[in-house]
Scaffold this motif. Sequence first.
Motif, PDB file in Angstrom:
ATOM      1  N   PHE A 141       0.844  -1.197   0.000  1.00 13.70           N
ATOM      2  CA  PHE A 141       0.000   0.000   0.000  1.00 13.70           C
ATOM      3  C   PHE A 141       0.876   1.242   0.000  1.00 13.70           C
ATOM      4  N   ILE A 142       0.240   2.397  -0.081  1.00 14.86           N
ATOM      5  CA  ILE A 142       0.934   3.682  -0.266  1.00 14.86           C
ATOM      6  C   ILE A 142       0.795   4.524   0.987  1.00 14.86           C
ATOM      7  N   TRP A 143       1.901   5.116   1.423  1.00 15.99           N
ATOM      8  CA  TRP A 143       1.892   6.111   2.506  1.00 15.99           C
ATOM      9  C   TRP A 143       2.525   7.385   1.980  1.00 15.99           C
ATOM     10  N   PHE A 144       1.970   8.526   2.404  1.00 12.60           N
ATOM     11  CA  PHE A 144       2.542   9.806   1.979  1.00 12.60           C
ATOM     12  C   PHE A 144       2.502  10.815   3.110  1.00 12.60           C
ATOM     13  N   LEU A 201      -9.768  -4.323  -0.035  1.00 12.35           N
ATOM     14  CA  LEU A 201      -9.505  -5.447   0.855  1.00 12.35           C
ATOM     15  C   LEU A 201      -8.954  -4.999   2.200  1.00 12.35           C
ATOM     16  N   GLU A 202      -8.146  -3.957   2.205  1.00 12.82           N
ATOM     17  CA  GLU A 202      -7.477  -3.522   3.431  1.00 12.82           C
ATOM     18  C   GLU A 202      -7.997  -2.197   3.974  1.00 12.82           C
ATOM     19  N   PHE A 203      -9.011  -1.621   3.335  1.00 12.12           N
ATOM     20  CA  PHE A 203      -9.485  -0.299   3.750  1.00 12.12           C
ATOM     21  C   PHE A 203     -10.018  -0.324   5.185  1.00 12.12           C
ATOM     22  N   GLY A 204     -10.783  -1.350   5.521  1.00  9.34           N
ATOM     23  CA  GLY A 204     -11.348  -1.429   6.868  1.00  9.34           C
ATOM     24  C   GLY A 204     -10.287  -1.566   7.931  1.00  9.34           C
ATOM     25  N   ARG A 205      -9.306  -2.415   7.685  1.00 12.05           N
ATOM     26  CA  ARG A 205      -8.206  -2.590   8.638  1.00 12.05           C
ATOM     27  C   ARG A 205      -7.485  -1.274   8.866  1.00 12.05           C
ATOM     28  N   ALA A 206      -7.191  -0.569   7.769  1.00  9.74           N
ATOM     29  CA  ALA A 206      -6.477   0.696   7.893  1.00  9.74           C
ATOM     30  C   ALA A 206      -7.299   1.730   8.647  1.00  9.74           C
ATOM     31  N   SER A 207      -8.587   1.772   8.400  1.00  4.40           N
ATOM     32  CA  SER A 207      -9.451   2.749   9.076  1.00  4.40           C
ATOM     33  C   SER A 207      -9.455   2.539  10.584  1.00  4.40           C
ATOM     34  N   ARG A 208      -9.331   1.281  11.009  1.00  5.53           N
ATOM     35  CA  ARG A 208      -9.321   0.975  12.441  1.00  5.53           C
ATOM     36  C   ARG A 208      -7.952   1.171  13.077  1.00  5.53           C
ATOM     37  N   SER A 209      -6.886   0.956  12.293  1.00  3.04           N
ATOM     38  CA  SER A 209      -5.556   0.818  12.889  1.00  3.04           C
ATOM     39  C   SER A 209      -4.582   1.952  12.604  1.00  3.04           C
ATOM     40  N   ALA A 210      -4.876   2.797  11.624  1.00  4.82           N
ATOM     41  CA  ALA A 210      -3.923   3.850  11.261  1.00  4.82           C
ATOM     42  C   ALA A 210      -3.756   4.858  12.393  1.00  4.82           C
ATOM     43  N   ARG A 211      -2.640   5.552  12.376  1.00  5.90           N
ATOM     44  CA  ARG A 211      -2.404   6.598  13.371  1.00  5.90           C
ATOM     45  C   ARG A 211      -3.489   7.671  13.273  1.00  5.90           C
ATOM     46  N   PRO A 259      -9.300   5.558  -0.346  1.00  8.51           N
ATOM     47  CA  PRO A 259      -9.492   4.360  -1.166  1.00  8.51           C
ATOM     48  C   PRO A 259      -8.757   4.460  -2.498  1.00  8.51           C
ATOM     49  N   GLU A 260      -8.194   3.344  -2.926  1.00  7.16           N
ATOM     50  CA  GLU A 260      -7.512   3.311  -4.216  1.00  7.16           C
ATOM     51  C   GLU A 260      -8.433   3.767  -5.351  1.00  7.16           C
TER      52      GLU A 260
END
Length: 369
Positions: free
Chosen positions: A30-33, A47-57, A64-65
């Motif tokens: 995935f991409i970080w900026f 596929l990973e949007f939900g995980r990121a929404s819960r776990s990101a800083r 979303p892509e």
Amino acid sequence: MPKIVRLIVASGETSSNLRYAAGFSAPDEFIWFDDGAGRRGVVMSALEFGRASRSARPDTEVLPEQQFGASRLEILSKLAVELRADGYLVPEDFPLFLADQLRKNGIPVVAHSGPFFPEREFKTSDEVEKIIRSQRAGEAGCRRAFAVLRETDIDSAGRLIWNGEVLTSEILRGEIDLEMVKLGMLPTGTICAGGEQGSQPHNVGSGPLFANRPIVMDIFPRSAETGYWGDLTRTVVRGRAPEIVRKAYDAVLAARELGKSLIAVGADPAEIHRAAAASMEKAGFRTGQNEKSAFGFFHGLGHGVGLDIHESPRLSPRNANPLRGGEVVTVEPGLYYPEWGGIRLEDLVYLSPGNAPQCLTELEDFLEL
């Protein structure tokens, strides 16, 4: 003035920088900026949007892509437009093909020289706790090895026998690793090197283990949950150690304790290394090189531990940058001689910003069992 956006494109499972920046891990790329003006974010697949929404800083947007396109090139090109970026600054391990594609598309890509996040060298209290949890799991794995070795018998050839079969490096490593897996760790490359194999510091060990010979066990578990590592080494002998092995063990133990005592804010890592090396030399253990191999103490005294098993700072002759406080480092002197094997003893030390070094390792020290 050009606006240069910091960019990482990788998998959190393989990129410690990405895991550090995003605050979570995902097996897929995935991409970080970070645009340098207060906007940080990740671009995620469905596929990973939900995980990121819960776990990101908390300060990290989750985008979303689909908002940008299908291919990495299309996504990054449109992201550059949205961020009004004049180019990307990327880590040294950024994919070369993708960098070439972006440049052909008119977007400059520059590799950052040196650590992408220099602040990773200095651990927060939360990071230290995560390292400690991994270290405790490693200690549990090593204690399992102690228990197995205590249960062994010795056959007429001097081999160790456990549960009716010859105990091998592979079997002992499996027992260590299984213990750590139960505690949520991902063991990788655990070393169980007996006899002459122990004279090669990164020989993982293979074949039968023997009584009255040193067994080097280097254990470095990574937490499946947090990504943080532990690191420890113990050397033991099942039975009676030869006199030279006992003397080497004492010299290495004294060097480790000396090295730990010298860790302080402002201390020179190169000088700490040299002091530990000199103490082993004074004890009668020479370092050198012959036609077959190096012998004595021929590696650095230690290294930083965090989201990578080897990271800054190094306790070695090549690093004269003073310690500043906040580092977690190993102290792991060793002596290696092909005639009889090796001794390495490793503890993990946290240098708090208040200049109070704390040993994070609680595993006991002994040679014979």
